[in-house]
Design an enzyme around this catalytic site. Structure first.
Site, PDB file in Angstrom:
ATOM      1  N   GLY A 120       2.150   2.534  11.120  1.00  0.00           N
ATOM      2  CA  GLY A 120       3.222   2.846  10.910  1.00  0.00           C
ATOM      3  C   GLY A 120       3.893   3.502  11.890  1.00  0.00           C
ATOM      4  N   SER A 152       2.811  -2.906  11.229  1.00  0.00           N
ATOM      5  CA  SER A 152       4.845  -2.103  11.006  1.00  0.00           C
ATOM      6  C   SER A 152       5.058  -3.555  10.779  1.00  0.00           C
ATOM      7  CB  SER A 152       4.908  -1.559  12.457  1.00  0.00           C
ATOM      8  OG  SER A 152       4.327  -0.966  12.902  1.00  0.00           O
ATOM      9  N   GLU A 192      -6.915   4.898   7.751  1.00  0.00           N
ATOM     10  CA  GLU A 192      -6.925   6.331   7.562  1.00  0.00           C
ATOM     11  C   GLU A 192      -7.731   6.510   6.322  1.00  0.00           C
ATOM     12  OE1 GLU A 192      -3.205   5.608   4.939  1.00  0.00           O
ATOM     13  OE2 GLU A 192      -2.532   5.664   7.635  1.00  0.00           O
ATOM     14  N   GLU A 237      -5.704  -5.256  10.499  1.00  0.00           N
ATOM     15  CA  GLU A 237      -4.817  -4.100  10.061  1.00  0.00           C
ATOM     16  C   GLU A 237      -4.587  -3.106  11.988  1.00  0.00           C
ATOM     17  OE1 GLU A 237      -2.962  -2.662   6.429  1.00  0.00           O
ATOM     18  OE2 GLU A 237      -4.496  -1.205   6.734  1.00  0.00           O
ATOM     19  N   ASN A 295       1.190  -0.755  -0.122  1.00  0.00           N
ATOM     20  CA  ASN A 295      -0.062   0.436  -0.041  1.00  0.00           C
ATOM     21  C   ASN A 295       0.767   0.811  -0.258  1.00  0.00           C
ATOM     22  OD1 ASN A 295      -1.973   1.959   0.719  1.00  0.00           O
ATOM     23  ND2 ASN A 295      -2.695   1.343   2.425  1.00  0.00           N
ATOM     24  N   TRP A 296       1.097   1.179  -1.007  1.00  0.00           N
ATOM     25  CA  TRP A 296       1.805   2.713  -1.610  1.00  0.00           C
ATOM     26  C   TRP A 296       1.529   4.411  -0.160  1.00  0.00           C
ATOM     27  CZ3 TRP A 296       3.694   2.763  -7.251  1.00  0.00           C
ATOM     28  CH2 TRP A 296       4.707   1.770  -7.413  1.00  0.00           C
ATOM     29  N   LYS A 297      -0.342   4.145  -0.412  1.00  0.00           N
ATOM     30  CA  LYS A 297      -0.206   5.268   0.372  1.00  0.00           C
ATOM     31  C   LYS A 297      -0.486   6.374  -0.890  1.00  0.00           C
ATOM     32  CE  LYS A 297       0.194   3.270   4.644  1.00  0.00           C
ATOM     33  NZ  LYS A 297      -0.046   3.489   6.131  1.00  0.00           N
ATOM     34  N   GLY A 312       2.713  -1.576   4.417  1.00  0.00           N
ATOM     35  CA  GLY A 312       2.808   0.246   4.070  1.00  0.00           C
ATOM     36  C   GLY A 312       4.265   0.715   3.483  1.00  0.00           C
ATOM     37  N   GLY A 313       4.705   1.414   4.921  1.00  0.00           N
ATOM     38  CA  GLY A 313       6.093   1.243   4.749  1.00  0.00           C
ATOM     39  C   GLY A 313       7.002   0.544   4.136  1.00  0.00           C
ATOM     40  N   HIS A 373      -9.310   0.980   3.791  1.00  0.00           N
ATOM     41  CA  HIS A 373      -7.854   1.226   5.247  1.00  0.00           C
ATOM     42  C   HIS A 373      -8.616   2.591   6.371  1.00  0.00           C
ATOM     43  CE1 HIS A 373      -4.212   2.526   6.361  1.00  0.00           C
ATOM     44  NE2 HIS A 373      -4.251   1.508   5.350  1.00  0.00           N
TER      45      HIS A 373
HETATM   46  C1  PEP Z   1      -1.058  -0.280   6.473  1.00  0.00           C
HETATM   47  O1  PEP Z   1      -1.383   1.708   6.348  1.00  0.00           O
HETATM   48  O2  PEP Z   1      -1.357  -0.957   5.462  1.00  0.00           O
HETATM   49  C2  PEP Z   1       0.429  -0.178   6.691  1.00  0.00           C
HETATM   50  C3  PEP Z   1       0.574  -1.592   7.052  1.00  0.00           C
HETATM   51  O3  PEP Z   1       1.560   0.608   7.358  1.00  0.00           O
HETATM   52  P1  PEP Z   1       2.953  -0.092   7.389  1.00  0.00           P
HETATM   53  O4  PEP Z   1       3.117  -1.470   7.018  1.00  0.00           O
HETATM   54  O5  PEP Z   1       3.463   0.975   7.162  1.00  0.00           O
HETATM   55  O6  PEP Z   1       2.138  -0.009   9.231  1.00  0.00           O
END
Ligand code: PEP
Length: 253
Positions: free
Chosen positions: A176, A216, A100, A170, A9-11, A237-238, A98
């Site tokens: 994050g 994470s 967010e 999640e 997920n590049w956001k 994500g990251g 998601h």
């Molecule tokens: C996400 O936003 O879907 C996610 C899992 O982010 P991160 O891996 O950065 O925690």
């Protein structure tokens, strides 16, 4: 048999050129280095979907996902993107709900149910996100919180429709933050989700549903998480923004 999936997920990251560079690095690494039969998905911003789909071509090694869609089919919805538009780019997956989007755009369970219907009716695969905030985890009521999210957005589906849905658990407190759920915490919740799905859709559908963990996840902890019996991959994500890290997670199986 449920599928193993690692989805990035590049956001809201990467210009078009940066996104194409990252996608091309991932595609090449997957071609050369992938060890298992993991399905790899890149969840890009809308502006990348067509170009990344074109870059991937027919390789079938990597698929593209949007990070949202409109619940409307077409019309006067300025700034929105419909599932037909998304499909027309060659995109196969749509991330929905998601945390967010739930938090910053106040997406409700009812709205998400409508989006799910749109995605499924267009033949795309939804990756439906659920997860509890920290205060719910601290109160110990995470199972009922997450199961309510599933009931409210998924329980109107037929068994046939449900068999097309991928779930991503999640925990919001792990997204994050560098704070990963322990593999025991994640496994416990994935098992609870599967049990909840079985009540409505039966054991066979519940057993066949891919449930991804997100929060994470990185190359150093992915192996342990993915070794749990009810964890079928990750939503990343990251770490999906660095090809080498993302590849490390793909190969953690
Ligand atoms: C996400 O936003 O879907 C996610 C899992 O982010 P991160 O891996 O950065 O925690």
């Amino acid at each position: 048999m449920r599928k193993k999936i690692v989805a990035g997920n590049w956001k809201m990251n990467n210009t078009l050129d940066e996104g194409l560079k990252l996608a091309s690095e991932v595609v090449n690494m997957v071609k050369d280095e992938r060890q298992g039969d993991v399905i790899v998905v890149l969840g890009t911003p809308f502006i990348h979907l067509a170009s990344v789909s074109k870059l991937i071509g027919d390789t079938k090694d990597v698929h593209v996902s949007s990070q949202d869609c409109s619940e409307h089919e077409s019309g006067a919805y300025t700034g929105e993107v419909s599932v037909s538009m998304i499909k027309s780019t060659g995109t196969r997956y749509v991330i929905l709900g998601h945390s967010e989007r739930r938090e910053y755009h106040e997406e409700t369970s009812v709205q998400l149910a409508a989006k799910l219907d749109r995605v499924l009716s267009t033949g795309l695969t939804p990756i439906f996100c659920c997860g509890e905030p920290l205060e719910v985890r601290e109160a110990g009521t995470q199972d009922s919180y997450v199961c309510s999210q599933l009931t409210e957005s998924l329980f109107h589906l037929t068994k046939e429709q449900m068999s097309k849905v991928v779930i991503a658990y999640e925990p919001i407190w792990a997204i994050g933050t560098g704070k990963t759920a322990t593999s025991e915490q994640a496994q416990e919740m994935h098992k609870a989700i599967r049990k909840h799905l079985a009540i409505k859709f039966g054991d066979a559908i519940a057993e066949d549903t891919s449930i991804l963990y997100g929060g994470s996840c990185k190359p150093s902890n992915a192996g342990e998480l993915f070794s749990q019996p009810d964890i079928d991959g990750g939503l990343i994500g990251g770490a999906s923004l660095v090809a080498r890290d993302f590849m490390g997670i793909i190969n953690a199986y």
